[in-house]
Design a protein around this motif. Structure first.
Motif, PDB file in Angstrom:
ATOM      1  N   ARG A   1       0.860  -1.180   0.000  1.00 27.84           N
ATOM      2  CA  ARG A   1       0.000   0.000   0.000  1.00 27.84           C
ATOM      3  C   ARG A   1       0.901   1.236   0.000  1.00 27.84           C
ATOM      4  O   ARG A   1       1.929   1.266   0.671  1.00 27.84           O
ATOM      5  CB  ARG A   1      -0.884   0.008   1.250  1.00 27.84           C
ATOM      6  CG  ARG A   1      -1.995   1.066   1.241  1.00 27.84           C
ATOM      7  CD  ARG A   1      -2.736   1.067   2.572  1.00 27.84           C
ATOM      8  NE  ARG A   1      -1.927   1.682   3.621  1.00 27.84           N
ATOM      9  CZ  ARG A   1      -2.079   1.439   4.917  1.00 27.84           C
ATOM     10  NH1 ARG A   1      -2.979   0.574   5.331  1.00 27.84           N
ATOM     11  NH2 ARG A   1      -1.322   2.056   5.803  1.00 27.84           N
ATOM     12  N   VAL A   2       0.504   2.221  -0.773  1.00 24.23           N
ATOM     13  CA  VAL A   2       1.250   3.479  -0.813  1.00 24.23           C
ATOM     14  C   VAL A   2       0.386   4.568  -0.194  1.00 24.23           C
ATOM     15  O   VAL A   2      -0.735   4.814  -0.654  1.00 24.23           O
ATOM     16  CB  VAL A   2       1.628   3.858  -2.258  1.00 24.23           C
ATOM     17  CG1 VAL A   2       2.353   5.207  -2.267  1.00 24.23           C
ATOM     18  CG2 VAL A   2       2.492   2.772  -2.882  1.00 24.23           C
ATOM     19  N   ASP A   3       0.878   5.179   0.858  1.00 27.97           N
ATOM     20  CA  ASP A   3       0.164   6.262   1.543  1.00 27.97           C
ATOM     21  C   ASP A   3       0.773   7.614   1.170  1.00 27.97           C
ATOM     22  O   ASP A   3       1.978   7.727   0.931  1.00 27.97           O
ATOM     23  CB  ASP A   3       0.247   6.096   3.066  1.00 27.97           C
ATOM     24  CG  ASP A   3      -0.422   4.821   3.548  1.00 27.97           C
ATOM     25  OD1 ASP A   3      -1.234   4.265   2.786  1.00 27.97           O
ATOM     26  OD2 ASP A   3      -0.119   4.390   4.672  1.00 27.97           O
ATOM     27  N   GLU A   4      -0.084   8.613   1.134  1.00 28.53           N
ATOM     28  CA  GLU A   4       0.389   9.994   0.929  1.00 28.53           C
ATOM     29  C   GLU A   4       0.531  10.662   2.294  1.00 28.53           C
ATOM     30  O   GLU A   4      -0.396  10.657   3.089  1.00 28.53           O
ATOM     31  CB  GLU A   4      -0.608  10.782   0.074  1.00 28.53           C
ATOM     32  CG  GLU A   4      -0.237  12.257  -0.087  1.00 28.53           C
ATOM     33  CD  GLU A   4      -1.326  13.052  -0.763  1.00 28.53           C
ATOM     34  OE1 GLU A   4      -1.353  14.285  -0.580  1.00 28.53           O
ATOM     35  OE2 GLU A   4      -2.160  12.444  -1.461  1.00 28.53           O
TER      36      GLU A   4
ATOM     37  N   ASP B   1       0.769  19.646   9.732  1.00 25.43           N
ATOM     38  CA  ASP B   1      -0.301  18.680  10.020  1.00 25.43           C
ATOM     39  C   ASP B   1       0.130  17.230   9.813  1.00 25.43           C
ATOM     40  O   ASP B   1      -0.345  16.327  10.493  1.00 25.43           O
ATOM     41  CB  ASP B   1      -1.532  18.986   9.163  1.00 25.43           C
ATOM     42  CG  ASP B   1      -1.227  18.942   7.673  1.00 25.43           C
ATOM     43  OD1 ASP B   1      -0.062  19.188   7.295  1.00 25.43           O
ATOM     44  OD2 ASP B   1      -2.145  18.634   6.896  1.00 25.43           O
ATOM     45  N   ASN B   2       1.032  16.963   8.845  1.00 20.22           N
ATOM     46  CA  ASN B   2       1.507  15.592   8.575  1.00 20.22           C
ATOM     47  C   ASN B   2       0.349  14.612   8.343  1.00 20.22           C
ATOM     48  O   ASN B   2       0.395  13.462   8.765  1.00 20.22           O
ATOM     49  CB  ASN B   2       2.370  15.076   9.730  1.00 20.22           C
ATOM     50  CG  ASN B   2       3.662  15.858   9.892  1.00 20.22           C
ATOM     51  OD1 ASN B   2       4.319  16.185   8.906  1.00 20.22           O
ATOM     52  ND2 ASN B   2       3.992  16.194  11.128  1.00 20.22           N
ATOM     53  N   THR B   3      -0.681  15.093   7.688  1.00 20.34           N
ATOM     54  CA  THR B   3      -1.857  14.256   7.426  1.00 20.34           C
ATOM     55  C   THR B   3      -1.488  13.072   6.528  1.00 20.34           C
ATOM     56  O   THR B   3      -0.777  13.229   5.528  1.00 20.34           O
ATOM     57  CB  THR B   3      -2.968  15.073   6.764  1.00 20.34           C
ATOM     58  OG1 THR B   3      -3.265  16.205   7.589  1.00 20.34           O
ATOM     59  CG2 THR B   3      -4.230  14.235   6.582  1.00 20.34           C
ATOM     60  N   VAL B   4      -1.996  11.883   6.893  1.00 21.43           N
ATOM     61  CA  VAL B   4      -1.735  10.672   6.110  1.00 21.43           C
ATOM     62  C   VAL B   4      -3.005  10.247   5.383  1.00 21.43           C
ATOM     63  O   VAL B   4      -4.059  10.084   5.998  1.00 21.43           O
ATOM     64  CB  VAL B   4      -1.254   9.522   7.018  1.00 21.43           C
ATOM     65  CG1 VAL B   4      -1.066   8.250   6.191  1.00 21.43           C
ATOM     66  CG2 VAL B   4       0.038   9.901   7.720  1.00 21.43           C
ATOM     67  N   TYR B   5      -2.903  10.105   4.071  1.00 24.45           N
ATOM     68  CA  TYR B   5      -4.020   9.616   3.269  1.00 24.45           C
ATOM     69  C   TYR B   5      -3.662   8.196   2.802  1.00 24.45           C
ATOM     70  O   TYR B   5      -2.756   8.008   1.997  1.00 24.45           O
ATOM     71  CB  TYR B   5      -4.264  10.519   2.059  1.00 24.45           C
ATOM     72  CG  TYR B   5      -4.711  11.914   2.442  1.00 24.45           C
ATOM     73  CD1 TYR B   5      -6.067  12.190   2.649  1.00 24.45           C
ATOM     74  CD2 TYR B   5      -3.778  12.939   2.604  1.00 24.45           C
ATOM     75  CE1 TYR B   5      -6.488  13.475   2.999  1.00 24.45           C
ATOM     76  CE2 TYR B   5      -4.191  14.218   2.954  1.00 24.45           C
ATOM     77  CZ  TYR B   5      -5.541  14.476   3.157  1.00 24.45           C
ATOM     78  OH  TYR B   5      -5.951  15.742   3.506  1.00 24.45           O
ATOM     79  N   GLU B   6      -4.383   7.211   3.355  1.00 28.71           N
ATOM     80  CA  GLU B   6      -4.075   5.814   3.037  1.00 28.71           C
ATOM     81  C   GLU B   6      -4.456   5.471   1.600  1.00 28.71           C
ATOM     82  O   GLU B   6      -5.540   5.821   1.127  1.00 28.71           O
ATOM     83  CB  GLU B   6      -4.798   4.871   3.992  1.00 28.71           C
ATOM     84  CG  GLU B   6      -4.282   4.902   5.421  1.00 28.71           C
ATOM     85  CD  GLU B   6      -4.885   3.817   6.276  1.00 28.71           C
ATOM     86  OE1 GLU B   6      -5.758   3.070   5.748  1.00 28.71           O
ATOM     87  OE2 GLU B   6      -4.503   3.697   7.460  1.00 28.71           O
ATOM     88  N   GLY B   7      -3.564   4.780   0.924  1.00 29.11           N
ATOM     89  CA  GLY B   7      -3.854   4.304  -0.426  1.00 29.11           C
ATOM     90  C   GLY B   7      -4.580   2.972  -0.400  1.00 29.11           C
ATOM     91  O   GLY B   7      -4.841   2.412   0.665  1.00 29.11           O
ATOM     92  N   LYS B   8      -4.906   2.460  -1.565  1.00 36.45           N
ATOM     93  CA  LYS B   8      -5.592   1.177  -1.665  1.00 36.45           C
ATOM     94  C   LYS B   8      -4.607   0.032  -1.437  1.00 36.45           C
ATOM     95  O   LYS B   8      -3.429   0.133  -1.733  1.00 36.45           O
ATOM     96  CB  LYS B   8      -6.238   1.015  -3.035  1.00 36.45           C
ATOM     97  CG  LYS B   8      -7.394   1.967  -3.288  1.00 36.45           C
ATOM     98  CD  LYS B   8      -8.021   1.700  -4.648  1.00 36.45           C
ATOM     99  CE  LYS B   8      -9.216   2.597  -4.896  1.00 36.45           C
ATOM    100  NZ  LYS B   8      -9.845   2.341  -6.219  1.00 36.45           N
ATOM    101  N   MET B   9      -5.120  -1.045  -0.871  1.00 35.95           N
ATOM    102  CA  MET B   9      -4.307  -2.242  -0.662  1.00 35.95           C
ATOM    103  C   MET B   9      -4.243  -3.030  -1.963  1.00 35.95           C
ATOM    104  O   MET B   9      -5.276  -3.331  -2.576  1.00 35.95           O
ATOM    105  CB  MET B   9      -4.894  -3.118   0.441  1.00 35.95           C
ATOM    106  CG  MET B   9      -4.059  -4.330   0.781  1.00 35.95           C
ATOM    107  SD  MET B   9      -2.522  -3.904   1.601  1.00 35.95           S
ATOM    108  CE  MET B   9      -3.150  -3.431   3.226  1.00 35.95           C
TER     109      MET B   9
END
Length: 222
Positions: free
Chosen positions: A20-23, A29-37
């Protein structure tokens, strides 16, 4: 990870991998947007031999012949075998040396053999499954080589969720035939059988061409 690529090293045969690749946004803020598995499965080390002919020294009846061990009779999507007798091979009564032979369309480099023993509901108290066996291989059908250590087949459960519980390793031997001779079974009757036998080979030649061999295509750009 700052790099745009990752070297995972050598992948394992038959293993499923996930990634999975997260943004990750920058501070504060260091916000993490989870990518698709995502996932993929590496091809198995051994693949089932596609073209096999099965013959036996005897059969209990016409609907319990040796072909039942290779035609998928009684096998579901989970590789569980049924308890129906006509989904299996059973030797004839009084056969002094019950055996079953598998012949291939050419010589293969053999990996392993999976065995589903006789799995009728009466297995636990009658024991029709093979126990003491001799497994042999041959390139020409004349000279046979015994597979050392392949002398015991485990007993089936006699249940609908039974899966293969015997695996014979061939270690890459070249062969065009495999023969199994039964010396004794898990019961007292002089009859023995198997539910299913799956012989795996190690790929050593090109396979599954796309487009298929001999097919006609519409575009010269294929």
């Amino acid at each position: 990870q700052a790099a745009a690529s990752l070297d995972p090293g050598r992948l394992a045969f038959g293993q499923t991998y996930y990634w999975r690749v997260d943004e990750v946004n920058s501070p504060p803020d260091n916000t993490v947007y989870e990518g698709k598995m995502w996932e993929f499965t590496v091809e198995p080390h051994g693949r089932p031999i596609p073209n096999i002919t099965a013959t036996a020294s005897s059969s209990n009846s016409v609907d319990m012949g040796p072909e039942k061990t290779i035609d998928g009779s009684g096998i579901n999507a989970l590789d569980q075998h049924s308890t129906l007798g006509t989904d299996m091979w059973l030797s004839g009564m009084g056969d002094p040396a019950p055996s079953i032979q598998y012949d291939f369309d050419k010589v293969y480099k053999l990996d392993a053999m999976l065995v589903w023993n006789s799995n009728q509901m009466i297995e636990s108290f009658i024991g029709l499954g093979a126990k003491d066996v001799v497994v042999e291989t041959s390139v020409d059908g004349a000279e046979w080589t015994v597979v050392e250590g392949a002398t015991l087949f485990n007993q089936a459960t006699g249940a609908e969720d039974y899966t293969a519980n015997t695996a014979i390793a061939f270690g890459g031997i070249l062969a065009q035939s495999v023969r199994i001779t039964v010396n004794a079974g898990w019961g007292m009757l002089p009859q023995f059988g198997f539910s299913e036998v799956r012989i795996l080979y190690i790929p050593t030649f090109a396979r599954e061409p796309q487009p298929t061999d001999g097919s006609t295509v519409d575009s010269a750009n294929v």
